[in-house]
Write an enzyme that holds these catalytic residues in place. Sequence first.
Site, PDB file in Angstrom:
ATOM      1  N   HIS A  39       0.828  -1.207   0.000  1.00 60.39           N
ATOM      2  CA  HIS A  39       0.000   0.000   0.000  1.00 60.39           C
ATOM      3  C   HIS A  39       0.858   1.252   0.000  1.00 60.39           C
ATOM      4  O   HIS A  39       0.541   2.247  -0.664  1.00 60.39           O
ATOM      5  CB  HIS A  39      -0.922  -0.015   1.218  1.00 60.39           C
ATOM      6  CG  HIS A  39      -2.045   0.959   1.141  1.00 60.39           C
ATOM      7  ND1 HIS A  39      -2.113   2.084   1.944  1.00 60.39           N
ATOM      8  CD2 HIS A  39      -3.164   0.983   0.358  1.00 60.39           C
ATOM      9  CE1 HIS A  39      -3.217   2.751   1.669  1.00 60.39           C
ATOM     10  NE2 HIS A  39      -3.873   2.120   0.713  1.00 60.39           N
ATOM     11  N   CYS A  40       1.975   1.210   0.720  1.00 60.90           N
ATOM     12  CA  CYS A  40       2.880   2.369   0.819  1.00 60.90           C
ATOM     13  C   CYS A  40       3.455   2.777  -0.527  1.00 60.90           C
ATOM     14  O   CYS A  40       3.836   3.936  -0.726  1.00 60.90           O
ATOM     15  CB  CYS A  40       4.034   2.066   1.761  1.00 60.90           C
ATOM     16  SG  CYS A  40       3.570   1.571   3.417  1.00 60.90           S
ATOM     17  N   THR A  41       3.552   1.837  -1.461  1.00 55.69           N
ATOM     18  CA  THR A  41       4.196   2.099  -2.751  1.00 55.69           C
ATOM     19  C   THR A  41       3.208   2.556  -3.823  1.00 55.69           C
ATOM     20  O   THR A  41       3.616   2.849  -4.946  1.00 55.69           O
ATOM     21  CB  THR A  41       4.923   0.848  -3.272  1.00 55.69           C
ATOM     22  OG1 THR A  41       3.954  -0.157  -3.634  1.00 55.69           O
ATOM     23  CG2 THR A  41       5.868   0.283  -2.220  1.00 55.69           C
TER      24      THR A  41
END
Length: 369
Positions: free
Chosen positions: A360-362
Amino acid sequence: MITRRKFVQTSLLLSGGLLIRPTSAATSLTSASTANDWFMPDESEPHTRTWMAFGASQAIWGKKLLPEVQRNLALIARTIAQFEPVSMLVRKSDYALARKLVGASVTLVIAPMDDLWMRDTGAVFVVTEKGDKAAIKFNFNGWGNKQEHTQDMHIASFVATQAATKILSTKLVLEGGGIEVDGQGTAIITESCVLNANRNPGISKVSCEAELKRLLGLEKIIWLPGIKGKDITDGHTDFYARFAKPGVVVAGYDADPQSFDHAVTKKHLNILKTATDANGKRLHVVVIEGPATIRPTYESNDFAAGYINFYVCNGAVIAPEFGDKKADNAAKTKLQTLFPNRKIVQLNIDGIAAGGGGIHCTTQQEPKI
């Protein structure tokens, strides 16, 4: 190595690169008046595309870990591209490598950048019921001036331009990973991130909440305490709690009593299980525990071994697996129950996890209108 789980101040800091932030609660957060008809859709709503950044560098990730992180980024991009278009920012110097790794299915866009965390540096998209779209620039400041960000601070504006959308301005400083919405007026946000003096000094909770409601079309914010100073993000929401759909929350629980996340995840569960959404309905909370073991190849003190940081794209949920067969299967089964009409795809992203991040962070979704 600077990672999301380790604080390393770099040349404290970026003397010419910091954005002006308000210094007192009396300062207005609103840069320009806008009608309160913008709202941030739930991630499971249809996307036009996913935005990513092939931004890992040796200076931040180290020589040993960098190749694996780049392979992980390419794998995530190729996988999402099976379900929806992916546009990936890449430095000119990394273009040939990125093209080799991602293949022809991913659109590469040349841009300068410091790192790979598009969820935090990229634009947060909002829409209206009339079919308008805009991008919020949340003034990325390196998670409270913990990392070089002289280039990443401009990524949101760059993405907005590429997406041909207007920019909604604010003086509020935060990151997309700190925001979780159900698309129907409810958000889950950690206080440790947004109400932190390293982002928004002197800003009251009331003022912050009013500005978030204006920008994201919110009626209610469920505040989780989070935890400061243990990871570079100061406890982003997307590692703790996610909406599967309105009224249903997937929450992480760290069962290890020795972990700094044990007590805070327990507290979060207590809050979520008694919380109601914007419609006054009690939330249904589904708990997914992290793995008991991980593969030793890239094991580190910063390793982010949790299943909550999944990404919902058109027709699929892209989630991590860590080599703990029992826990991996349990997470996949719960996600399939929560998202019955989507394919659950689990990926080995150990390189990115070793730097304290997740899938999700990417990523950052651009909603379809």
